[in-house]
Design a protein around this motif. Structure first.
Motif, PDB file in Angstrom:
ATOM      1  N   PRO A  41       0.801  -1.232   0.000  1.00  0.00           N
ATOM      2  CA  PRO A  41       0.000   0.000   0.000  1.00  0.00           C
ATOM      3  C   PRO A  41       0.834   1.283   0.000  1.00  0.00           C
ATOM      4  O   PRO A  41       0.462   2.257  -0.656  1.00  0.00           O
ATOM      5  CB  PRO A  41      -0.853  -0.119   1.259  1.00  0.00           C
ATOM      6  CG  PRO A  41      -0.188  -1.135   2.099  1.00  0.00           C
ATOM      7  CD  PRO A  41       0.559  -2.047   1.188  1.00  0.00           C
ATOM      8  N   TRP A  42       1.937   1.332   0.705  1.00  0.00           N
ATOM      9  CA  TRP A  42       2.744   2.552   0.754  1.00  0.00           C
ATOM     10  C   TRP A  42       3.425   2.813  -0.576  1.00  0.00           C
ATOM     11  O   TRP A  42       3.539   3.967  -1.012  1.00  0.00           O
ATOM     12  CB  TRP A  42       3.776   2.476   1.880  1.00  0.00           C
ATOM     13  CG  TRP A  42       3.134   2.578   3.220  1.00  0.00           C
ATOM     14  CD1 TRP A  42       2.886   1.556   4.085  1.00  0.00           C
ATOM     15  CD2 TRP A  42       2.619   3.759   3.835  1.00  0.00           C
ATOM     16  NE1 TRP A  42       2.252   2.036   5.206  1.00  0.00           N
ATOM     17  CE2 TRP A  42       2.085   3.382   5.078  1.00  0.00           C
ATOM     18  CE3 TRP A  42       2.560   5.085   3.449  1.00  0.00           C
ATOM     19  CZ2 TRP A  42       1.498   4.304   5.939  1.00  0.00           C
ATOM     20  CZ3 TRP A  42       1.979   6.005   4.323  1.00  0.00           C
ATOM     21  CH2 TRP A  42       1.457   5.614   5.544  1.00  0.00           C
ATOM     22  N   THR A  43       3.871   1.777  -1.233  1.00  0.00           N
ATOM     23  CA  THR A  43       4.504   1.942  -2.535  1.00  0.00           C
ATOM     24  C   THR A  43       3.478   2.398  -3.567  1.00  0.00           C
ATOM     25  O   THR A  43       3.752   3.279  -4.387  1.00  0.00           O
ATOM     26  CB  THR A  43       5.155   0.627  -2.982  1.00  0.00           C
ATOM     27  OG1 THR A  43       6.042   0.183  -1.957  1.00  0.00           O
ATOM     28  CG2 THR A  43       5.907   0.793  -4.282  1.00  0.00           C
ATOM     29  N   ALA A  44       2.297   1.814  -3.525  1.00  0.00           N
ATOM     30  CA  ALA A  44       1.240   2.219  -4.450  1.00  0.00           C
ATOM     31  C   ALA A  44       0.849   3.673  -4.219  1.00  0.00           C
ATOM     32  O   ALA A  44       0.625   4.420  -5.175  1.00  0.00           O
ATOM     33  CB  ALA A  44       0.033   1.297  -4.287  1.00  0.00           C
ATOM     34  N   ALA A  45       0.789   4.096  -2.958  1.00  0.00           N
ATOM     35  CA  ALA A  45       0.451   5.486  -2.657  1.00  0.00           C
ATOM     36  C   ALA A  45       1.532   6.434  -3.190  1.00  0.00           C
ATOM     37  O   ALA A  45       1.216   7.517  -3.696  1.00  0.00           O
ATOM     38  CB  ALA A  45       0.281   5.677  -1.155  1.00  0.00           C
ATOM     39  N   ALA A  46       2.783   6.027  -3.098  1.00  0.00           N
ATOM     40  CA  ALA A  46       3.866   6.859  -3.626  1.00  0.00           C
ATOM     41  C   ALA A  46       3.773   6.970  -5.146  1.00  0.00           C
ATOM     42  O   ALA A  46       4.003   8.050  -5.712  1.00  0.00           O
ATOM     43  CB  ALA A  46       5.214   6.278  -3.219  1.00  0.00           C
ATOM     44  N   ALA A  49       0.907   9.377  -5.907  1.00  0.00           N
ATOM     45  CA  ALA A  49       1.292  10.762  -5.621  1.00  0.00           C
ATOM     46  C   ALA A  49       2.222  11.302  -6.709  1.00  0.00           C
ATOM     47  O   ALA A  49       2.088  12.461  -7.128  1.00  0.00           O
ATOM     48  CB  ALA A  49       1.963  10.846  -4.256  1.00  0.00           C
ATOM     49  N   GLY A  50       3.146  10.483  -7.166  1.00  0.00           N
ATOM     50  CA  GLY A  50       4.044  10.912  -8.246  1.00  0.00           C
ATOM     51  C   GLY A  50       3.298  11.169  -9.530  1.00  0.00           C
ATOM     52  O   GLY A  50       3.545  12.166 -10.225  1.00  0.00           O
ATOM     53  N   ALA A  51       2.363  10.296  -9.860  1.00  0.00           N
ATOM     54  CA  ALA A  51       1.569  10.479 -11.073  1.00  0.00           C
ATOM     55  C   ALA A  51       0.697  11.729 -10.961  1.00  0.00           C
ATOM     56  O   ALA A  51       0.544  12.476 -11.936  1.00  0.00           O
ATOM     57  CB  ALA A  51       0.703   9.246 -11.324  1.00  0.00           C
ATOM     58  N   ALA A  52       0.145  11.985  -9.783  1.00  0.00           N
ATOM     59  CA  ALA A  52      -0.676  13.182  -9.588  1.00  0.00           C
ATOM     60  C   ALA A  52       0.163  14.451  -9.752  1.00  0.00           C
ATOM     61  O   ALA A  52      -0.295  15.434 -10.333  1.00  0.00           O
ATOM     62  CB  ALA A  52      -1.339  13.152  -8.215  1.00  0.00           C
ATOM     63  N   ALA A  53       1.395  14.418  -9.239  1.00  0.00           N
ATOM     64  CA  ALA A  53       2.276  15.577  -9.387  1.00  0.00           C
ATOM     65  C   ALA A  53       2.591  15.851 -10.856  1.00  0.00           C
ATOM     66  O   ALA A  53       2.622  17.003 -11.295  1.00  0.00           O
ATOM     67  CB  ALA A  53       3.562  15.353  -8.596  1.00  0.00           C
TER      68      ALA A  53
END
Length: 64
Positions: A41-46, A49-53
């Protein structure tokens, strides 16, 4: 004919092995992403977040 043996890790990271195992095969991409997010889950969230940026940066554009 016998099934091929699973390939051993090539000494990279566990993340590489997880990406290969979750995104290999014929399942729909949404199911693959969902299973990866459940496993890491933490890797997927990262990644999200990168894609959103990146998306927000492209939508912002150049105001100069």
């Amino acid at each position: 004919m016998t099934d091929p043996a699973p390939q051993p890790s090539n000494g990279k990271t566990a993340l590489t092995d997880d990406l290969r195992s979750h995104f290999g095969g014929d399942a729909p991409i949404a199911d693959k992403a969902r299973s990866f997010a459940k496993a890491r889950p933490w890797t997927a969230a990262a990644f999200v977040a990168g894609a959103a940026a990146v998306v927000l940066g492209t939508l912002r554009g150049n105001r100069g």
